[in-house]
Scaffold this motif. Structure first.
Motif, short mmCIF file in Angstrom:
data_model
loop_
_atom_site.label_atom_id
_atom_site.label_comp_id
_atom_site.label_asym_id
_atom_site.label_seq_id
_atom_site.Cartn_x
_atom_site.Cartn_y
_atom_site.Cartn_z
N GLU A 30 -9.35 40.60 -59.27
CA GLU A 30 -10.92 40.85 -59.19
C GLU A 30 -11.16 41.42 -57.63
OE1 GLU A 30 -9.64 37.76 -60.15
OE2 GLU A 30 -10.16 38.01 -62.12
N LEU A 31 -10.59 41.00 -56.59
CA LEU A 31 -10.69 41.47 -55.33
C LEU A 31 -10.17 42.91 -55.07
CD1 LEU A 31 -11.39 40.55 -52.43
CD2 LEU A 31 -9.18 39.88 -51.89
N VAL A 32 -9.22 43.33 -56.09
CA VAL A 32 -8.80 44.56 -55.94
C VAL A 32 -9.82 45.47 -56.55
CG1 VAL A 32 -6.91 46.12 -56.77
CG2 VAL A 32 -6.29 43.99 -55.65
N GLU A 33 -10.33 44.95 -57.65
CA GLU A 33 -11.26 45.87 -58.36
C GLU A 33 -12.56 45.90 -57.50
OE1 GLU A 33 -11.75 43.66 -62.18
OE2 GLU A 33 -9.62 44.52 -62.59
N TRP A 34 -13.07 45.01 -56.55
CA TRP A 34 -13.99 45.15 -55.73
C TRP A 34 -13.95 46.15 -54.74
CZ3 TRP A 34 -14.10 43.58 -50.55
CH2 TRP A 34 -15.14 43.53 -50.07
N ALA A 35 -12.83 46.23 -54.08
CA ALA A 35 -12.53 47.09 -53.00
C ALA A 35 -12.62 48.58 -53.12
CB ALA A 35 -11.06 46.81 -52.48
N ASP A 36 -13.19 49.26 -52.37
CA ASP A 36 -13.14 50.70 -52.12
C ASP A 36 -11.80 51.14 -51.64
OD1 ASP A 36 -15.71 51.07 -53.61
OD2 ASP A 36 -16.81 50.45 -51.48
N ILE A 37 -11.77 50.50 -50.51
CA ILE A 37 -10.40 50.82 -49.45
C ILE A 37 -9.45 49.49 -49.50
CG2 ILE A 37 -9.38 51.88 -47.60
CD1 ILE A 37 -12.04 52.99 -47.07
N ILE A 38 -8.16 49.70 -49.74
CA ILE A 38 -7.45 48.46 -49.43
C ILE A 38 -6.40 49.03 -48.24
CG2 ILE A 38 -5.55 47.23 -50.35
CD1 ILE A 38 -6.79 47.24 -53.08
N PHE A 39 -6.45 48.18 -47.36
CA PHE A 39 -5.52 48.59 -45.88
C PHE A 39 -4.11 47.53 -46.07
CE2 PHE A 39 -9.74 49.77 -44.37
CZ PHE A 39 -9.43 51.15 -44.14
N VAL A 40 -2.86 48.10 -46.30
CA VAL A 40 -1.75 47.41 -45.91
C VAL A 40 -0.92 48.07 -44.80
CG1 VAL A 40 -1.61 47.15 -48.59
CG2 VAL A 40 -0.51 49.08 -47.46
N MET A 41 -0.31 46.82 -44.27
CA MET A 41 0.47 47.31 -42.93
C MET A 41 1.89 47.99 -43.42
SD MET A 41 -1.14 45.07 -40.57
CE MET A 41 0.35 44.52 -39.49
N GLU A 42 2.46 47.81 -44.14
CA GLU A 42 3.79 48.25 -44.46
C GLU A 42 3.91 49.26 -45.78
OE1 GLU A 42 6.46 45.08 -43.90
OE2 GLU A 42 6.18 45.28 -41.82
N ARG A 43 4.57 49.95 -45.60
CA ARG A 43 4.88 50.56 -47.23
C ARG A 43 5.32 49.67 -48.22
NH1 ARG A 43 7.79 56.23 -44.63
NH2 ARG A 43 5.82 56.71 -43.48
N SER A 58 -9.76 52.36 -58.90
CA SER A 58 -10.81 53.12 -58.27
C SER A 58 -10.59 52.77 -56.58
CB SER A 58 -12.01 52.78 -58.75
OG SER A 58 -12.26 51.11 -58.40
N ALA A 59 -9.56 52.11 -56.25
CA ALA A 59 -9.43 51.69 -54.77
C ALA A 59 -8.38 52.73 -54.23
CB ALA A 59 -9.08 50.23 -54.83
N ARG A 60 -8.77 52.91 -53.04
CA ARG A 60 -7.87 53.99 -52.19
C ARG A 60 -7.01 53.02 -51.37
NH1 ARG A 60 -9.97 57.43 -47.04
NH2 ARG A 60 -7.71 57.99 -46.37
N VAL A 61 -5.74 53.02 -51.50
CA VAL A 61 -4.82 52.44 -50.63
C VAL A 61 -4.32 53.10 -49.78
CG1 VAL A 61 -2.65 50.80 -50.84
CG2 VAL A 61 -4.07 50.86 -52.83
N VAL A 62 -4.35 52.50 -48.46
CA VAL A 62 -4.14 53.16 -46.99
C VAL A 62 -3.00 52.16 -46.50
CG1 VAL A 62 -5.02 54.00 -44.67
CG2 VAL A 62 -6.39 54.20 -46.78
#
Length: 87
Positions: free
Chosen positions: A26-39, A55-59
């Motif tokens: 649910e949280l992943v579907e809600w997000a437009d952008i998801i930031f992660v620290m490491e690969r 639909s979320a962009r992962v940065v």
């Protein structure tokens, strides 16, 4: 840390089994952008939530995940790398 930025809604969640706030579909579907620290985090997120990530962009910020919570050096790195992407 970015919750007070105008026009930005934030949520924080972790991928570890013992995370205080575990990441959910649910949280992943809600997000437009998801930031992660490491690969490795990006790979784990993509593997676990493949269906929900449509639909979320992962940065990936390429910041080692070895800082303490709100450590000043981490805050400075996050402001430098995330800030421009939220404007």
């Amino acid at each position: 840390m970015f919750a007070d930025w105008p026009g930005v809604e934030t949520a924080s969640a972790g991928l570890a089994p013992d995370a205080d706030e575990p990441c959910t579909d649910e949280l992943v579907e809600w997000a437009d952008i998801i930031f992660v620290m490491e690969r490795a985090h990006r790979a784990r997120l993509q593997k676990r939530f493949r269906q929900s990530l449509k639909s979320a962009r992962v940065v990936c910020l390429d910041i080692p995940d070895d800082y303490a919570f709100m450590q000043p050096e981490l805050v400075a790195l996050l402001e430098k790398k995330v800030g421009p992407l939220l404007k």
